[in-house]
Scaffold this motif. Structure first.
Motif, PDB file in Angstrom:
ATOM      1  N   ARG A   7       0.830  -1.205   0.000  1.00 29.92           N
ATOM      2  CA  ARG A   7       0.000   0.000   0.000  1.00 29.92           C
ATOM      3  C   ARG A   7       0.866   1.257   0.000  1.00 29.92           C
ATOM      4  O   ARG A   7       0.536   2.251  -0.648  1.00 29.92           O
ATOM      5  CB  ARG A   7      -0.930  -0.002   1.208  1.00 29.92           C
ATOM      6  N   ASP A   8       1.993   1.210   0.711  1.00 32.73           N
ATOM      7  CA  ASP A   8       2.922   2.344   0.690  1.00 32.73           C
ATOM      8  C   ASP A   8       3.436   2.593  -0.728  1.00 32.73           C
ATOM      9  O   ASP A   8       3.537   3.745  -1.166  1.00 32.73           O
ATOM     10  CB  ASP A   8       4.117   2.061   1.614  1.00 32.73           C
ATOM     11  N   ALA A   9       3.759   1.511  -1.436  1.00 38.88           N
ATOM     12  CA  ALA A   9       4.266   1.640  -2.800  1.00 38.88           C
ATOM     13  C   ALA A   9       3.206   2.215  -3.725  1.00 38.88           C
ATOM     14  O   ALA A   9       3.494   3.089  -4.554  1.00 38.88           O
ATOM     15  CB  ALA A   9       4.741   0.277  -3.316  1.00 38.88           C
ATOM     16  N   VAL A  10       1.972   1.736  -3.588  1.00 40.12           N
ATOM     17  CA  VAL A  10       0.875   2.245  -4.417  1.00 40.12           C
ATOM     18  C   VAL A  10       0.641   3.718  -4.121  1.00 40.12           C
ATOM     19  O   VAL A  10       0.470   4.545  -5.031  1.00 40.12           O
ATOM     20  CB  VAL A  10      -0.417   1.443  -4.165  1.00 40.12           C
ATOM     21  N   ARG A  11       0.637   4.060  -2.845  1.00 43.17           N
ATOM     22  CA  ARG A  11       0.401   5.436  -2.418  1.00 43.17           C
ATOM     23  C   ARG A  11       1.500   6.370  -2.913  1.00 43.17           C
ATOM     24  O   ARG A  11       1.242   7.521  -3.276  1.00 43.17           O
ATOM     25  CB  ARG A  11       0.296   5.477  -0.895  1.00 43.17           C
ATOM     26  N   GLU A  28      12.834   3.523   6.988  1.00 44.15           N
ATOM     27  CA  GLU A  28      13.102   2.544   5.941  1.00 44.15           C
ATOM     28  C   GLU A  28      11.862   2.181   5.122  1.00 44.15           C
ATOM     29  O   GLU A  28      11.919   1.257   4.307  1.00 44.15           O
ATOM     30  CB  GLU A  28      13.685   1.263   6.559  1.00 44.15           C
ATOM     31  N   TRP A  29      10.771   2.906   5.302  1.00 44.21           N
ATOM     32  CA  TRP A  29       9.534   2.493   4.639  1.00 44.21           C
ATOM     33  C   TRP A  29       9.669   2.512   3.117  1.00 44.21           C
ATOM     34  O   TRP A  29       9.131   1.641   2.426  1.00 44.21           O
ATOM     35  CB  TRP A  29       8.372   3.385   5.071  1.00 44.21           C
ATOM     36  N   SER A  33       9.347  -0.827   0.847  1.00 42.64           N
ATOM     37  CA  SER A  33       8.205  -0.909  -0.079  1.00 42.64           C
ATOM     38  C   SER A  33       8.643  -0.979  -1.531  1.00 42.64           C
ATOM     39  O   SER A  33       7.840  -1.312  -2.412  1.00 42.64           O
ATOM     40  CB  SER A  33       7.271   0.283   0.110  1.00 42.64           C
ATOM     41  N   SER A  34       9.930  -0.692  -1.813  1.00 45.76           N
ATOM     42  CA  SER A  34      10.380  -0.641  -3.203  1.00 45.76           C
ATOM     43  C   SER A  34      10.339  -1.997  -3.892  1.00 45.76           C
ATOM     44  O   SER A  34      10.353  -2.065  -5.125  1.00 45.76           O
ATOM     45  CB  SER A  34      11.796  -0.053  -3.277  1.00 45.76           C
ATOM     46  N   GLN A  35      10.297  -3.085  -3.126  1.00 47.92           N
ATOM     47  CA  GLN A  35      10.164  -4.396  -3.761  1.00 47.92           C
ATOM     48  C   GLN A  35       8.859  -4.505  -4.545  1.00 47.92           C
ATOM     49  O   GLN A  35       8.744  -5.319  -5.476  1.00 47.92           O
ATOM     50  CB  GLN A  35      10.194  -5.494  -2.694  1.00 47.92           C
ATOM     51  N   PHE A  36       7.877  -3.677  -4.187  1.00 47.12           N
ATOM     52  CA  PHE A  36       6.582  -3.708  -4.852  1.00 47.12           C
ATOM     53  C   PHE A  36       6.487  -2.715  -6.012  1.00 47.12           C
ATOM     54  O   PHE A  36       5.453  -2.652  -6.679  1.00 47.12           O
ATOM     55  CB  PHE A  36       5.461  -3.412  -3.842  1.00 47.12           C
ATOM     56  N   ALA A 172      15.980   6.549   4.707  1.00 47.83           N
ATOM     57  CA  ALA A 172      17.294   6.151   5.202  1.00 47.83           C
ATOM     58  C   ALA A 172      17.844   5.095   4.256  1.00 47.83           C
ATOM     59  O   ALA A 172      17.132   4.155   3.895  1.00 47.83           O
ATOM     60  CB  ALA A 172      17.194   5.592   6.618  1.00 47.83           C
ATOM     61  N   PRO A 173      19.091   5.243   3.794  1.00 51.06           N
ATOM     62  CA  PRO A 173      19.653   4.254   2.866  1.00 51.06           C
ATOM     63  C   PRO A 173      19.765   2.880   3.522  1.00 51.06           C
ATOM     64  O   PRO A 173      20.237   2.747   4.639  1.00 51.06           O
ATOM     65  CB  PRO A 173      21.032   4.832   2.534  1.00 51.06           C
ATOM     66  N   SER A 174      19.298   1.876   2.804  1.00 52.61           N
ATOM     67  CA  SER A 174      19.345   0.503   3.309  1.00 52.61           C
ATOM     68  C   SER A 174      19.264  -0.439   2.115  1.00 52.61           C
ATOM     69  O   SER A 174      18.463  -0.211   1.202  1.00 52.61           O
ATOM     70  CB  SER A 174      18.171   0.250   4.266  1.00 52.61           C
TER      71      SER A 174
END
Length: 259
Positions: A7-11, A28-29, A33-36, A172-174
């Motif tokens: 949902r974060d990625a869609v948003r 890190e959200w 979420s970038s996997q989506f 934050a870079p991760s």
């Protein structure tokens, strides 16, 4: 939870209503979420494909292609197109790193940004108009997924060139985790499989040329960004996504036209 990250990625990438987040965003959200992102890209591509197929029932290929690109722009609120325009203005109009970053933050669009947008949209429309409707529909889904995936290694490879404290979102870079990379890869492969099915016996060559052209342009912008600003910004990632889509669609169209 994975559903919350989706949902974060869609948003983040679209205007699709998925409801407001119930939790305060952690640093890190965005990475988690970038996997989506490829899945969201495939969804945007699916909406564009529907617009292409429905319009092609009553109108010609050029108008159908225009409606397909328009659907993508509306669904994402020109999110990636805005990044392309800002990047073109910054890289074309700035003489120093500071000037380029300042120009990229300016909400106004200049000559370089306008030209970049015009050519990017025109080339996507022209490429789609060269394809049979069902092949074009599959190409939209594939380019949507792969275009959002190609930015992920850029984030892992280069440093962020802007001021993280001034970012509009918590970040934050991760590094991406193996499972996250695997999920994104599976989504892209499934989307490419759809295009392969629509391409028939020429599927391997179609995929090879399309991916090669898209990656070549994405690498060019990535290296250009590293040379001019020493890394990437969100605008640069949007530009990379856009040029990948342009290259991918042009490559697929070139193969189809040659057979």
């Amino acid at each position: 939870m994975s559903l919350d990250r989706f949902r974060d990625a869609v948003r983040f990438l679209t205007i699709i209503p998925v409801g407001a987040s119930k939790d305060a965003p952690d640093s890190e959200w965005l990475v988690r979420s970038s996997q989506f992102f490829p899945l969201v890209g495939a969804i945007v591509g699916l909406a564009s494909a529907a617009a292409l197929l429905l319009t092609s029932l009553v109108l010609g290929p050029v108008i159908a292609a225009l409606m397909a690109v328009l659907a993508s722009v509306l669904l994402t609120s020109a999110f990636h197109e805005d990044g392309l325009a800002d990047t073109a203005d910054g890289f074309g109009g700035g003489w120093t790193v500071e000037q380029r970053l300042t120009i990229m933050k300016d909400s106004r669009i200049g000559t370089y940004g306008t030209l970049a947008l015009l050519f990017a949209i025109a080339l996507r429309v022209a490429a789609l108009a060269e394809m049979p409707a069902w092949t074009g529909a599959a190409a939209l889904i594939a380019s949507g997924a792969a275009g959002r995936a190609v930015v992920l290694p850029v984030v892992g490879w280069m440093k962020y060139a802007g001021n993280t404290s001034a970012m509009k979102v918590a970040y934050a870079p991760s590094p991406l985790r193996p499972g996250e990379i695997g999920f994104a890869t599976i989504v892209v492969l499934l989307a490419l499989t759809l295009l392969a099915a629509a391409s028939g016996t020429h599927a391997p060559f179609t995929l090879l040329v399309g991916i090669s052209c898209g990656i070549a342009l994405a690498i060019a912008v990535t290296l250009w960004s590293r040379r001019l600003i020493g890394g990437y910004t969100g605008d640069v990632l949007g530009a990379i996504e856009q040029v990948f889509e342009v290259g991918f669609l042009l490559g697929v169209a070139a193969v189809i036209r040659s057979i």
